[in-house]
Design a protein around this motif. Sequence first.
Motif, mmCIF file in Angstrom:
data_model
loop_
_atom_site.group_PDB
_atom_site.id
_atom_site.type_symbol
_atom_site.label_atom_id
_atom_site.label_comp_id
_atom_site.label_asym_id
_atom_site.label_seq_id
_atom_site.Cartn_x
_atom_site.Cartn_y
_atom_site.Cartn_z
ATOM 1 N N SER A 1 0.852 -1.188 0.000
ATOM 2 C CA SER A 1 0.000 0.000 0.000
ATOM 3 C C SER A 1 0.886 1.235 0.000
ATOM 4 O O SER A 1 2.070 1.179 0.353
ATOM 5 N N LEU A 2 0.311 2.345 -0.385
ATOM 6 C CA LEU A 2 1.048 3.601 -0.388
ATOM 7 C C LEU A 2 1.325 4.095 1.029
ATOM 8 O O LEU A 2 2.228 4.914 1.231
ATOM 9 N N LEU A 3 0.584 3.605 1.999
ATOM 10 C CA LEU A 3 0.845 3.984 3.392
ATOM 11 C C LEU A 3 2.132 3.324 3.892
ATOM 12 O O LEU A 3 2.925 3.942 4.595
ATOM 13 N N TRP A 4 2.326 2.056 3.508
ATOM 14 C CA TRP A 4 3.606 1.413 3.836
ATOM 15 C C TRP A 4 4.748 2.176 3.171
ATOM 16 O O TRP A 4 5.787 2.415 3.782
ATOM 17 N N GLU A 5 4.545 2.548 1.919
ATOM 18 C CA GLU A 5 5.582 3.287 1.188
ATOM 19 C C GLU A 5 5.890 4.617 1.867
ATOM 20 O O GLU A 5 7.049 5.033 1.945
ATOM 21 N N GLU B 1 -4.238 -2.739 11.229
ATOM 22 C CA GLU B 1 -5.367 -2.879 10.302
ATOM 23 C C GLU B 1 -4.866 -2.723 8.868
ATOM 24 O O GLU B 1 -3.785 -2.169 8.645
ATOM 25 N N ASP B 2 -5.678 -3.182 7.920
ATOM 26 C CA ASP B 2 -5.379 -2.912 6.508
ATOM 27 C C ASP B 2 -6.073 -1.599 6.138
ATOM 28 O O ASP B 2 -7.210 -1.583 5.653
ATOM 29 N N PHE B 3 -5.397 -0.498 6.401
ATOM 30 C CA PHE B 3 -5.989 0.822 6.181
ATOM 31 C C PHE B 3 -6.208 1.060 4.690
ATOM 32 O O PHE B 3 -5.310 0.831 3.873
ATOM 33 N N LYS B 4 -7.396 1.571 4.351
ATOM 34 C CA LYS B 4 -7.732 1.798 2.951
ATOM 35 C C LYS B 4 -7.073 3.052 2.396
ATOM 36 O O LYS B 4 -6.769 3.139 1.221
ATOM 37 N N PHE C 1 -6.256 5.920 8.342
ATOM 38 C CA PHE C 1 -5.098 5.843 9.240
ATOM 39 C C PHE C 1 -5.172 6.948 10.288
ATOM 40 O O PHE C 1 -4.980 6.701 11.487
ATOM 41 N N ILE C 2 -5.445 8.164 9.854
ATOM 42 C CA ILE C 2 -5.525 9.310 10.764
ATOM 43 C C ILE C 2 -6.634 9.103 11.792
ATOM 44 O O ILE C 2 -6.437 9.337 12.995
ATOM 45 N N ALA C 3 -7.804 8.639 11.329
ATOM 46 C CA ALA C 3 -8.930 8.409 12.242
ATOM 47 C C ALA C 3 -8.576 7.365 13.296
ATOM 48 O O ALA C 3 -8.941 7.508 14.475
ATOM 49 N N TYR C 4 -7.854 6.337 12.883
ATOM 50 C CA TYR C 4 -7.450 5.276 13.810
ATOM 51 C C TYR C 4 -6.500 5.827 14.881
ATOM 52 O O TYR C 4 -6.666 5.549 16.072
ATOM 53 N N VAL C 5 -5.520 6.596 14.453
ATOM 54 C CA VAL C 5 -4.554 7.163 15.400
ATOM 55 C C VAL C 5 -5.251 8.083 16.404
ATOM 56 O O VAL C 5 -4.971 8.038 17.611
ATOM 57 N N ARG C 6 -6.170 8.889 15.920
ATOM 58 C CA ARG C 6 -6.845 9.853 16.795
ATOM 59 C C ARG C 6 -7.648 9.184 17.909
ATOM 60 O O ARG C 6 -7.756 9.714 19.011
#
Length: 347
Positions: free
Chosen positions: A21-25, A83-86, A91-96
């Motif tokens: 995913s681009l988040l991993w990148e 999680e497998d963030f879409k 990702f931001i919502a999860y961290v918050r």
Amino acid sequence: MDLFSMGTKEREKYSVEVKCSLLWESALGIAAITNHSLVETLDLSKQNRESIKKSLSKDMTEQLEYAQTHNTWKTLLQILHQEDFKNLSSFIAYVRKLSPEELKSIAIPYLGKDKNIQRNGLVQGSKEALSELQNFTKANPFLPSYLEFISKTNTEELKNHLIEVMSGWYKAVVEPEKEKLQSILSRDKNSKEKMIEKLEPEQFVEWATDGISYPPEPSVFKVILIPHYIYRPWNVQADLEGVKVFYYAVANESISIDSKYVPNKMLVQRYKALGDENRLKILKMIKEKSLSLQELTDELKMGKTTVHHHLKILKAARLVLPNSNKYSINEEALTLLPKELKLFLEN
């Protein structure tokens, strides 16, 4: 010769999964650019590094300096495994929504089952647990200071930093190249998944990572492989409970649009290494028994410098394994070679 075991206990095995995913990148990009000891060795050219630097705001530069000081790239990677963030928003919502205890529990890496009590103690702020874990990880270049940072940090400040550094990097570096990066990562993931069913898990991991040998070990039941572009040519390893993670460099052929006709660089390197009479002699000799440089020199009646040169080429192709002061053949690599060639020719 095959080994015959009278024991009834089966050898440990693991399954393999490929994710991208681009988040991993993004997280690995932050890790790469803040690793000052390795940044000059990246495949990323100096011109590209300068271009990235110019695209960053003053605030983002400060966030990267903070990430470099406290190794918060590790926290980003730890969170991404939850999680497998879409997308970035999820990702931001999860961290918050993370509580202070949840954030610290996620941020502290898995250090083995026998260290879970200390990990839990560290989440609660135990100085004794911190001291024990720092002593346990003292050989690691960053973990002792990272553990202290996580145990003492203000979690709201940390959450804000994680959101800002991830968002800033994604928007400045990843988003402008989104289509290109997604294509590269997807091509690599697809090519790897075509090979999963054709190889044993150990062979697959060695093939996918360009040579990392990872035999099964107790309590590890899964290996996750995550391709990256920006951290090339380096592979990065991590441990989760029951899981080994390899963030691996995408293959050269995944970068090209015409990847169908671009062979894997290790495939080329191995066949080049085999295309020499003396190197084939060396392989046959060390298949019969492990030999030292001096023994090979005596047997071949060649200069030591010449034999060393041939061994260097064979080692670079992962066809030979150094074992103490002797050399042995890499059976896994030789077994894999015709399968690699078949995959290239048929896909």
